[in-house]
Structures are given as C-alpha cells and as structure tokens.
Design a protein around this motif. Sequence first.
Motif, PDB file in Angstrom:
ATOM      1  N   PHE A   5       5.876   2.503   1.622  1.00 44.51           N
ATOM      2  CA  PHE A   5       4.868   3.550   1.430  1.00 44.51           C
ATOM      3  C   PHE A   5       3.442   3.018   1.483  1.00 44.51           C
ATOM      4  O   PHE A   5       2.503   3.732   1.179  1.00 44.51           O
ATOM      5  N   GLY A   6       3.278   1.763   1.849  1.00 42.48           N
ATOM      6  CA  GLY A   6       1.955   1.199   2.045  1.00 42.48           C
ATOM      7  C   GLY A   6       1.346   0.526   0.834  1.00 42.48           C
ATOM      8  O   GLY A   6       0.240   0.007   0.915  1.00 42.48           O
ATOM      9  N   GLN A   7       2.028   0.537  -0.314  1.00 38.93           N
ATOM     10  CA  GLN A   7       1.484  -0.115  -1.495  1.00 38.93           C
ATOM     11  C   GLN A   7       1.566  -1.626  -1.328  1.00 38.93           C
ATOM     12  O   GLN A   7       2.579  -2.164  -0.890  1.00 38.93           O
ATOM     13  N   ARG A   8       0.459  -2.294  -1.676  1.00 34.46           N
ATOM     14  CA  ARG A   8       0.408  -3.748  -1.549  1.00 34.46           C
ATOM     15  C   ARG A   8       1.378  -4.388  -2.533  1.00 34.46           C
ATOM     16  O   ARG A   8       1.421  -4.043  -3.703  1.00 34.46           O
ATOM     17  N   LYS A   9       2.154  -5.349  -2.030  1.00 33.18           N
ATOM     18  CA  LYS A   9       3.074  -6.091  -2.889  1.00 33.18           C
ATOM     19  C   LYS A   9       2.325  -7.264  -3.512  1.00 33.18           C
ATOM     20  O   LYS A   9       1.342  -7.753  -2.958  1.00 33.18           O
ATOM     21  N   ASP A  10       2.802  -7.703  -4.665  1.00 35.27           N
ATOM     22  CA  ASP A  10       2.152  -8.786  -5.380  1.00 35.27           C
ATOM     23  C   ASP A  10       3.218  -9.753  -5.904  1.00 35.27           C
ATOM     24  O   ASP A  10       4.392  -9.627  -5.568  1.00 35.27           O
ATOM     25  N   TYR A  11       2.789 -10.691  -6.742  1.00 40.63           N
ATOM     26  CA  TYR A  11       3.737 -11.690  -7.239  1.00 40.63           C
ATOM     27  C   TYR A  11       4.889 -11.051  -8.011  1.00 40.63           C
ATOM     28  O   TYR A  11       5.978 -11.619  -8.069  1.00 40.63           O
ATOM     29  N   TRP A  12       4.691  -9.880  -8.580  1.00 35.62           N
ATOM     30  CA  TRP A  12       5.785  -9.167  -9.253  1.00 35.62           C
ATOM     31  C   TRP A  12       6.944  -8.945  -8.280  1.00 35.62           C
ATOM     32  O   TRP A  12       8.103  -9.161  -8.621  1.00 35.62           O
ATOM     33  N   ASP A  13       6.630  -8.533  -7.074  1.00 32.05           N
ATOM     34  CA  ASP A  13       7.666  -8.279  -6.066  1.00 32.05           C
ATOM     35  C   ASP A  13       8.365  -9.578  -5.668  1.00 32.05           C
ATOM     36  O   ASP A  13       9.573  -9.603  -5.455  1.00 32.05           O
TER      37      ASP A  13
ATOM     38  N   ASP B 254      -2.674 -17.972  -2.189  1.00 36.97           N
ATOM     39  CA  ASP B 254      -2.094 -18.090  -0.853  1.00 36.97           C
ATOM     40  C   ASP B 254      -0.850 -17.211  -0.656  1.00 36.97           C
ATOM     41  O   ASP B 254       0.009 -17.501   0.175  1.00 36.97           O
ATOM     42  N   LEU B 255      -0.783 -16.137  -1.436  1.00 35.06           N
ATOM     43  CA  LEU B 255       0.298 -15.165  -1.309  1.00 35.06           C
ATOM     44  C   LEU B 255       0.043 -14.326  -0.059  1.00 35.06           C
ATOM     45  O   LEU B 255      -1.059 -13.827   0.147  1.00 35.06           O
ATOM     46  N   LYS B 256       1.039 -14.199   0.775  1.00 39.22           N
ATOM     47  CA  LYS B 256       0.898 -13.410   1.993  1.00 39.22           C
ATOM     48  C   LYS B 256       0.777 -11.932   1.633  1.00 39.22           C
ATOM     49  O   LYS B 256       1.401 -11.464   0.683  1.00 39.22           O
ATOM     50  N   GLU B 257      -0.037 -11.221   2.410  1.00 40.33           N
ATOM     51  CA  GLU B 257      -0.173  -9.787   2.154  1.00 40.33           C
ATOM     52  C   GLU B 257       1.036  -9.067   2.719  1.00 40.33           C
ATOM     53  O   GLU B 257       1.355  -9.191   3.894  1.00 40.33           O
ATOM     54  N   LYS B 258       1.701  -8.347   1.844  1.00 36.66           N
ATOM     55  CA  LYS B 258       2.873  -7.564   2.226  1.00 36.66           C
ATOM     56  C   LYS B 258       2.675  -6.159   1.691  1.00 36.66           C
ATOM     57  O   LYS B 258       1.995  -5.957   0.695  1.00 36.66           O
ATOM     58  N   ARG B 259       3.296  -5.217   2.357  1.00 39.38           N
ATOM     59  CA  ARG B 259       3.193  -3.822   1.917  1.00 39.38           C
ATOM     60  C   ARG B 259       4.583  -3.227   1.809  1.00 39.38           C
ATOM     61  O   ARG B 259       5.492  -3.590   2.549  1.00 39.38           O
ATOM     62  N   SER B 260       4.711  -2.306   0.880  1.00 36.78           N
ATOM     63  CA  SER B 260       5.972  -1.596   0.730  1.00 36.78           C
ATOM     64  C   SER B 260       6.085  -0.551   1.842  1.00 36.78           C
ATOM     65  O   SER B 260       5.149  -0.328   2.619  1.00 36.78           O
TER      66      SER B 260
END
Length: 133
Positions: free
Chosen positions: A31-39, A23-29
């Motif tokens: 430059f368009g790279q998908r963010k993940d739980y690391w971010d 249920d992690l929301k889709e976020k982008r940096s």
Amino acid sequence: PVTDGSRELHSLCAQLEFLLQFDLKEKRSFFGQRKDYWDFLCQGLARCRQEHEGIHFVTSLDKLKTPVGRGRAFLRYCLVHRQLAESLQLCLLDPESLCEWYYARSPFLSPKQQAEILGSLYELDCVTFHLAL
C-alpha cells in the motif's frame, strides 16, 4: 534499575534506532507505506519460525500505527525482558536477508562489527530495565 526518566535510556534507544536504520534500504509495503527496521525484525524473527512474544505484544497495541513506533516499542519490550541481543542475533543469521534489507555500509554486514554490537547488547542483559510498555 533503568527507568523511563533515565537520560541514558533515551540515548541508548536513540543509538539503537540509528544503528538499525543506518544504511537501511528503502522498501515499501503493497500500500506504499515505508518499511522500517520493525519490518526487518518481524521478517527475521518469522524466518526463525519462532513466535516472538515481543512481536506479538507490539502488534496487539492498537495505539501504535507506524513501523517506527512499533520498532521503538519492540526495543523497549526486549530491554525489559532481556531479549534484545538474542532477538537481533536471530535476525542477523541470514546473510541473504541482510543484503536484502541493508546496503553495504551497514555494520550488520561486517562480521567484526556485528560481533561487537551483539557483544555490547548481550552485556545489557545484566541491566534491569523498569520501563512502561
């Protein structure tokens, strides 16, 4: 001790990753790279104004190019150094940030489930992990 060859280790890491991505929301940096739980983890630990050695270690690894790879390396680092529960707990302290990163079905947004998860992770501090970092 638990080593890289342990079947239980692979199952544990897969479950941790599933939990952090659920249920992690889709976020982008920018430059368009998908963010993940690391971010999410980086932001949460930075908000606590503590330089986390695991974040510093993982960002120093040039071979890791994706957020998922960095997240996996961070989980392994935290298991070896017995810091996983504490690190995640620091990231879960800010309810606004949780709502920014996760949708309502995330167990991190339920105080009861959050407490159960953290309790289980704190129990892992008793386990010795000998993993290649």
